[in-house]
Design a protein around this motif. Structure first.
Motif, mmCIF file in Angstrom:
data_model
loop_
_atom_site.group_PDB
_atom_site.id
_atom_site.type_symbol
_atom_site.label_atom_id
_atom_site.label_comp_id
_atom_site.label_asym_id
_atom_site.label_seq_id
_atom_site.Cartn_x
_atom_site.Cartn_y
_atom_site.Cartn_z
ATOM 1 N N GLY A 1 0.826 -1.210 0.000
ATOM 2 C CA GLY A 1 0.000 0.000 0.000
ATOM 3 C C GLY A 1 0.856 1.255 0.000
ATOM 4 N N LEU A 2 1.890 1.234 0.832
ATOM 5 C CA LEU A 2 2.800 2.397 0.879
ATOM 6 C C LEU A 2 3.507 2.579 -0.457
ATOM 7 N N ALA A 3 4.032 1.470 -0.972
ATOM 8 C CA ALA A 3 4.738 1.529 -2.266
ATOM 9 C C ALA A 3 3.794 2.018 -3.357
ATOM 10 N N PHE A 4 2.540 1.598 -3.285
ATOM 11 C CA PHE A 4 1.546 1.976 -4.295
ATOM 12 C C PHE A 4 1.348 3.489 -4.321
ATOM 13 N N GLN A 5 1.226 4.089 -3.128
ATOM 14 C CA GLN A 5 1.000 5.539 -3.090
ATOM 15 C C GLN A 5 2.269 6.305 -3.473
ATOM 16 N N ILE A 6 3.438 5.760 -3.110
ATOM 17 C CA ILE A 6 4.681 6.419 -3.541
ATOM 18 C C ILE A 6 4.735 6.431 -5.064
ATOM 19 N N ALA A 7 4.397 5.283 -5.678
ATOM 20 C CA ALA A 7 4.394 5.219 -7.153
ATOM 21 C C ALA A 7 3.388 6.201 -7.731
ATOM 22 N N ASP A 8 2.231 6.336 -7.079
ATOM 23 C CA ASP A 8 1.206 7.290 -7.550
ATOM 24 C C ASP A 8 1.763 8.725 -7.486
ATOM 25 N N ASP A 9 2.460 9.022 -6.410
ATOM 26 C CA ASP A 9 3.048 10.367 -6.266
ATOM 27 C C ASP A 9 4.142 10.597 -7.315
ATOM 28 N N ASP B 1 6.851 -20.724 -3.397
ATOM 29 C CA ASP B 1 6.689 -20.294 -4.792
ATOM 30 C C ASP B 1 5.241 -19.988 -5.149
ATOM 31 N N ASP B 2 4.302 -20.520 -4.362
ATOM 32 C CA ASP B 2 2.882 -20.277 -4.667
ATOM 33 C C ASP B 2 2.544 -18.788 -4.664
ATOM 34 N N ALA B 3 3.382 -17.993 -3.976
ATOM 35 C CA ALA B 3 3.084 -16.556 -3.888
ATOM 36 C C ALA B 3 3.808 -15.746 -4.966
ATOM 37 N N ASP B 4 4.354 -16.426 -5.988
ATOM 38 C CA ASP B 4 5.125 -15.694 -6.999
ATOM 39 C C ASP B 4 4.310 -14.607 -7.692
ATOM 40 N N CYS B 5 3.036 -14.874 -7.918
ATOM 41 C CA CYS B 5 2.203 -13.863 -8.589
ATOM 42 C C CYS B 5 2.097 -12.603 -7.713
ATOM 43 N N LEU B 6 1.954 -12.798 -6.409
ATOM 44 C CA LEU B 6 1.885 -11.626 -5.514
ATOM 45 C C LEU B 6 3.228 -10.883 -5.491
ATOM 46 N N ARG B 7 4.328 -11.634 -5.641
ATOM 47 C CA ARG B 7 5.645 -10.968 -5.711
ATOM 48 C C ARG B 7 5.719 -10.126 -6.994
ATOM 49 N N GLN B 8 5.248 -10.706 -8.094
ATOM 50 C CA GLN B 8 5.242 -9.935 -9.355
ATOM 51 C C GLN B 8 4.319 -8.726 -9.236
ATOM 52 N N ALA B 9 3.221 -8.892 -8.506
ATOM 53 C CA ALA B 9 2.286 -7.761 -8.317
ATOM 54 C C ALA B 9 2.990 -6.615 -7.599
ATOM 55 N N ALA B 10 3.814 -6.973 -6.616
ATOM 56 C CA ALA B 10 4.535 -5.938 -5.859
ATOM 57 C C ALA B 10 5.510 -5.186 -6.771
ATOM 58 N N ARG B 11 6.203 -5.935 -7.635
ATOM 59 C CA ARG B 11 7.133 -5.286 -8.596
ATOM 60 C C ARG B 11 6.351 -4.370 -9.538
ATOM 61 N N PHE B 12 5.205 -4.876 -10.014
ATOM 62 C CA PHE B 12 4.396 -4.096 -10.954
ATOM 63 C C PHE B 12 3.985 -2.761 -10.345
ATOM 64 N N VAL B 13 3.653 -2.791 -9.057
ATOM 65 C CA VAL B 13 3.151 -1.588 -8.399
ATOM 66 C C VAL B 13 4.123 -0.415 -8.536
ATOM 67 N N ILE B 14 5.418 -0.705 -8.547
ATOM 68 C CA ILE B 14 6.369 0.411 -8.638
ATOM 69 C C ILE B 14 6.963 0.590 -10.038
ATOM 70 N N THR B 15 6.575 -0.263 -10.982
ATOM 71 C CA THR B 15 7.084 -0.061 -12.346
ATOM 72 C C THR B 15 5.966 0.371 -13.294
ATOM 73 N N ARG B 16 4.738 0.345 -12.803
ATOM 74 C CA ARG B 16 3.576 0.653 -13.647
ATOM 75 C C ARG B 16 3.670 2.073 -14.206
ATOM 76 N N GLN B 17 3.037 2.262 -15.349
ATOM 77 C CA GLN B 17 3.019 3.585 -15.994
ATOM 78 C C GLN B 17 1.644 4.231 -15.869
ATOM 79 N N SER B 18 0.708 3.546 -15.234
ATOM 80 C CA SER B 18 -0.628 4.155 -15.054
ATOM 81 C C SER B 18 -1.257 3.629 -13.771
#
Ligand code: IPE
Ligand code: IPE
Ligand code: MG
Ligand code: MG
Ligand code: MG
Length: 305
Positions: free
Chosen positions: A225-233, A288-305
């Motif tokens: 959540g914190l990373a998400f708002q930093i990326a938004d800013d 490894d079952d949580a790999d998708c959530l790990r990718q989601a975390a990376r996406f949150v700070i690399t997203r362009q929108s």
């Protein structure tokens, strides 16, 4: 993970692990299908049309967190789907109200006119209100044991309300006219409410549905959540409106203290990286079952929108 069939909800195997791109598309289509089930096929009701309009076109990140945390606990989209639409309804309501002239006064959202621009202010207020009610109706109607629905509803009410999103929005708006700019701790408090609370709830929802320990997903949701708002800013400073789908440069124009104004662009990016690393680390209990959530975390700070 031990397989406990406490609720009769769990499957003996986890659903197929999708990569993040597939899982996000899946979350978007689950929201679309669930919404089609709910809304009557009429174009003569402006309230319903405004609600459907506001629900469309988002990333569905919060819905994905619900579906993916549910999958991790052996619960499929048949049961978690309505809960994932519920959080997308709550989120859409928060955006409609956030864009109103008395709030951020924005004309563009998800690349389209905001609800009060497309219709009018009273339709926007009421569509937001109705989406919030619908979120709780969806949780209540989900085919889950009563105690699970109650736990999800209570958590959602807190995450959405005074100690969550609404409280954070209040602090955020008040900060625009504060004499002293906010400190970093105060900004973290604002974000924990306005953005963090709904993201935390979404990440924890699967463990709540499975009646399992929520602590790992709570920490994950907190850092995300914190990373998400930093990326938004950061996007508000570095993005362009066409790609981001909403106006940019708003925070600086409003004289708002954000993670970027306090830490600088590089400092904000470093902080977001650290948070994502922490978010991924706390998922080790899921392997490894949580790999998708790990990718989601990376996406949150690399997203362009
Ligand atoms: C935007 O959220 C509002 C914030 C909490 C920063 P999203 O970036 O998830 O918006 P959509 O749903 O994809 O449009
Ligand atoms: C809003 O934060 C978070 C909500 C609760 C909707 P922002 O005001 O920064 O979100 P955007 O940038 O308009 O999407
Ligand atoms: Mg705002
Ligand atoms: Mg805004
Ligand atoms: Mg913003």
């Amino acid at each position: 993970m031990p397989m406990v069939h406490r609720l009769g909800l769990r499957r003996s195997t986890l659903g197929d692990l999708m990569d993040f791109g597939q899982a996000l598309k899946h979350a978007q289509s689950v929201a679309t299908i669930e919404a089609l089930r709910i809304f009557a096929d009429t174009d003569s009701d402006p309230l319903q049309n405004a609600m459907r309009y506001a629900l469309a076109g988002g990333k569905a990140m919060r819905g994905l967190l619900v579906l993916e945390s549910a999958r991790l606990h052996g619960i499929g989209a048949d049961l978690a789907g309505p809960v994932s639409l519920a959080i997308e309804c709550l989120h859409a309501y928060s955006l409609i109200h956030d864009d109103l002239p008395c709030m951020d006064d924005d004309d563009l959202r998800r690349g389209k006119p905001t609800v009060h621009k497309k219709w009018d202010e009273h339709t926007a207020v009421l569509a937001g209100d109705a989406l919030q009610s619908l979120a709780f109706e969806l949780v209540a109607d989900a085919k889950l044991p009563a105690e699970v629905s109650v736990a999800l509803s209570r958590g959602l009410a807190k995450a959405a309300g005074r100690v969550g999103m609404v409280g954070g929005q209040m602090l955020d708006i008040r900060a625009e006219t504060a004499v002293e700019p906010l400190t970093l701790d105060q900004i973290i408090e604002v974000q924990n409410g306005k953005t963090g609370a709904l993201i935390r709830w979404s990440a924890m929802a699967g463990a709540v549905m499975g009646q399992e320990d929520t602590s790992a997903l709570e920490i994950y949701g907190d850092r995300l959540g914190l990373a998400f708002q930093i990326a938004d800013d950061i996007l508000d400073v570095e993005g362009d409106a066409e790609t981001v789908g909403k106006a940019v440069g708003k925070d600086a124009d409003a004289g708002k203290a954000t993670f970027v104004s306090l830490l600088g662009l590089d400092g904000a990016k470093r902080r977001a990286e650290t948070l994502v690393t922490e978010a991924c680390e706390c998922l080790s209990v899921y392997g490894d079952d949580a790999d998708c959530l790990r990718q989601a975390a990376r996406f949150v700070i690399t997203r362009q929108s």
